[in-house]
Design a protein around this motif. Structure first.
Motif, PDB file in Angstrom:
ATOM      1  N   PRO A  65      -7.755   5.487  -1.997  1.00 44.61           N
ATOM      2  CA  PRO A  65      -6.552   5.512  -3.766  1.00 44.61           C
ATOM      3  C   PRO A  65      -5.348   5.575  -3.867  1.00 44.61           C
ATOM      4  N   GLN A  66      -4.986   5.599  -4.919  1.00 42.46           N
ATOM      5  CA  GLN A  66      -3.707   5.519  -5.203  1.00 42.46           C
ATOM      6  C   GLN A  66      -3.453   7.289  -6.249  1.00 42.46           C
ATOM      7  N   LYS A  67      -2.003   7.495  -4.952  1.00 40.93           N
ATOM      8  CA  LYS A  67      -1.519   8.215  -5.311  1.00 40.93           C
ATOM      9  C   LYS A  67      -1.674   9.291  -6.959  1.00 40.93           C
ATOM     10  N   LEU A 115       1.055  -1.421  -0.030  1.00 42.99           N
ATOM     11  CA  LEU A 115      -0.213   0.258   0.110  1.00 42.99           C
ATOM     12  C   LEU A 115       0.773   1.204   0.519  1.00 42.99           C
ATOM     13  N   GLU A 116       2.470   0.989  -0.367  1.00 38.06           N
ATOM     14  CA  GLU A 116       2.798   2.519  -0.191  1.00 38.06           C
ATOM     15  C   GLU A 116       3.271   3.613  -1.296  1.00 38.06           C
ATOM     16  N   THR A 117       2.284   2.846  -2.264  1.00 35.27           N
ATOM     17  CA  THR A 117       1.241   4.084  -3.535  1.00 35.27           C
ATOM     18  C   THR A 117       0.324   4.533  -3.286  1.00 35.27           C
ATOM     19  N   ARG A 118      -0.528   4.300  -2.325  1.00 35.68           N
ATOM     20  CA  ARG A 118      -1.372   5.053  -1.593  1.00 35.68           C
ATOM     21  C   ARG A 118      -1.634   6.504  -1.018  1.00 35.68           C
ATOM     22  N   LYS A 119      -2.604   7.502  -1.416  1.00 30.95           N
ATOM     23  CA  LYS A 119      -2.225   8.494  -0.764  1.00 30.95           C
ATOM     24  C   LYS A 119      -2.380   8.775   0.727  1.00 30.95           C
ATOM     25  N   ALA A 125       0.061   9.598 -10.826  1.00 28.78           N
ATOM     26  CA  ALA A 125       0.144   8.994 -11.225  1.00 28.78           C
ATOM     27  C   ALA A 125       1.678  10.843 -11.441  1.00 28.78           C
ATOM     28  N   ASN A 127      -8.549   0.857   0.979  1.00 29.37           N
ATOM     29  CA  ASN A 127      -8.595   0.717  -0.064  1.00 29.37           C
ATOM     30  C   ASN A 127      -9.187   2.727  -0.280  1.00 29.37           C
ATOM     31  N   PRO A 130      -2.431   2.600   4.250  1.00 29.01           N
ATOM     32  CA  PRO A 130      -1.489   3.147   3.416  1.00 29.01           C
ATOM     33  C   PRO A 130      -0.341   4.153   4.253  1.00 29.01           C
TER      34      PRO A 130
END
Length: 487
Positions: free
Chosen positions: A483-485, A66-70, A487, A481, A136
């Motif tokens: 969201p992703q950061k 989950l490192e790339t989540r906000k 891009a 859940n 996250p």
């Protein structure tokens, strides 16, 4: 007594709540709980800092995958309202809260429980300590002094946080997602008065208004509950010609609807029957009016052994009674934009009369700044007509709803999926810290939710056990859940 709480599910949450409630933490006296949180974060080996006003921030890296989540800011306040019943022997400065299980509820023994906002704090502690919960990167923000001024949130400087999303855990209905709140201002009237000698051939009496429910002056104001200060004033008005006020004390906290008021009066012997008759007459009227809302209401007269030597001079006594009568209390205006939402209200929270000085303290709330100012000025005008100096202090902003919030959409979908029904998305009339925090972090996406808590700011405060289980499942799903950061 508190050991039974530790066996409840989810154990992670209730054990941390029991740990927290062992630490005295009244507003303005949070030194011990601040140190408790600092020790907690350092013991976990996490980056732990205290800012210049006393807020504590603990940072925890994302779990694997989950490192790339906000990044998420999980936020709750450390302080609690300290209210107790008159017959409860308890010192909030030195004692931990004594809890017990009552069916589906956790309650305290004659005091506030501290679930507001202790369950939020305990939630964050449980997430920080866990080695299995997926989440996250987290910045845990524990603010101070929310209940008596929000000075922690106000003092948090920009740049201290780097999170993208703020989860405020201070909503008190588990089916509700909060997207907005009211702002507030303290309106305080002060006046000196001349003390004169009590009349000869007089006896002293104590009038007590008691047995009211009290409650949160934001969330509960819509219920129309009894205000002890207003009720006492009706009694004093009815017998104003035959009493001489020596002292008066009603209510204790601005954000709590006052449950009790005590007035010491002097009555000359020939007016005793008129005095008691008028008090009982007004008591009967008020009891009838509040029969369904305040079934435990009592207005009691007791003879005092020693008569007061000094009383208020009559002009000041009349001014006091007229000011309190003129001052609006309760709901002032309902929102024309949001159904069933109180827009503007006032709580005549504390009245103190003693030793030649009177103080009337109010908390005025509104989700509309101009309406808040209008009501504050209305109160100010009434108090100034009574010869008072009036101050407006402790002002804090509301939180404007953002119905296009990305995190709102996430929470709505998750809640519906987990519970097979849609949540209630609403603004509340209480003060949440989101509006203040948003001033220094305007780009942060904010939301509020929490477990069901009833009777906050009163000794009837209680937290639902089944709701805590529902809420805990929701928290875990949200963290998983995020969201992703971008891009």
């Amino acid at each position: 007594m508190n050991e039974a709480i530790r066996t409840l599910e989810p154990k992670e949450l209730w054990n941390k709540f029991a740990d927290l409630n062992a630490v005295p933490r009244p507003s303005k006296k949070e030194e011990r709980v601040i140190q408790f949180m600092m020790d907690f974060g350092n013991r976990l080996g996490l980056k732990t800092i205290k800012d210049e006003v006393g807020n504590v921030i603990i940072c925890k890296p994302a779990t694997k995958g989950l490192e790339t989540r906000k990044k998420v800011v999980m936020q709750s306040h450390l302080d609690m309202v300290h209210q107790k019943n008159n017959d409860t022997d308890f010192n909030f400065d030195t004692h931990g809260i004594e809890m017990h299980v009552d069916g589906d509820w956790v309650r305290a023994k004659g005091t506030t429980l501290g679930a507001d906002n202790g369950l939020g704090v305990a939630t964050i502690m449980a997430v920080l300590e866990s080695k299995t919960i997926e989440h996250p990167a987290i910045e845990a923000l524990f603010t101070i002094d929310e209940e008596t001024g929000m000075t922690g949130a106000m003092g948090l400087k920009g740049g201290m946080l780097t999170g993208d999303i703020l989860l405020n855990l201070d909503t008190e209905e588990d089916d509700e997602i909060g997207v907005g709140c009211a702002g507030g201002v303290d309106v305080t009237a002060n006046r000196s008065y001349e003390e004169v000698a009590a009349p000869a051939n007089a006896k002293a009496y104590t009038i007590t208004v008691k047995g009211l429910q009290g409650g949160h002056s934001g969330m509960d104001i819509i219920k129309g509950l009894g205000n002890a200060n207003k009720m006492m004033n009706r009694v004093l008005h009815a017998c104003s010609d035959v009493i001489h006020i020596a002292a008066l004390k009603g209510g204790s906290l601005r954000n709590a609807i006052p449950r009790e008021s005590i007035c010491h009066v002097v009555v000359i012997d020939k007016n005793k029957n008129t005095f008691t008759k008028e008090v009982k007459r007004v008591e009967a009227l008020i009891k009838e009016e509040y029969r369904s809302l305040e079934p435990s209401l009592e207005i009691v007269i007791e003879k005092t052994m020693t008569a007061s030597n000094k009383v208020m001079e009559k002009e000041a006594q009349t001014a006091l009674i007229q000011m309190v009568y003129a001052a609006p209390n309760g709901v002032f205006r309902m929102s024309p934009a949001i159904e069933d939402l109180v827009e503007t209200s006032n709580n005549i929270a504390k009245i103190t009369v003693a030793n030649g000085h009177m103080t009337i303290a109010c908390l005025t709330r509104s989700s509309v700044e101009s309406s808040k100012d209008d009501l504050a000025n209305t109160l100010g005008a009434a108090f100034k007509l009574g010869g008072c100096d009036v101050t407006f202090d402790g002002e804090y902003p509301g939180w404007a709803p953002n119905m296009d919030s990305p995190i709102l959409k996430v929470l709505e979908e998750l809640y519906t999926k987990i519970n097979n029904e849609k949540p209630i998305v609403a603004a509340c009339h209480a003060g949440l810290e989101c509006g203040i925090l948003g001033q220094n972090y305007p780009e942060m996406d904010m939301i509020s939710f929490g477990p069901t808590i009833k009777g906050a700011h009163s000794p009837d405060e209680r937290a639902s056990i089944s709701s805590a289980q529902k809420y805990w499942k929701f928290v875990l799903a949200i963290l998983k859940n995020i969201p992703q950061k971008a891009a």
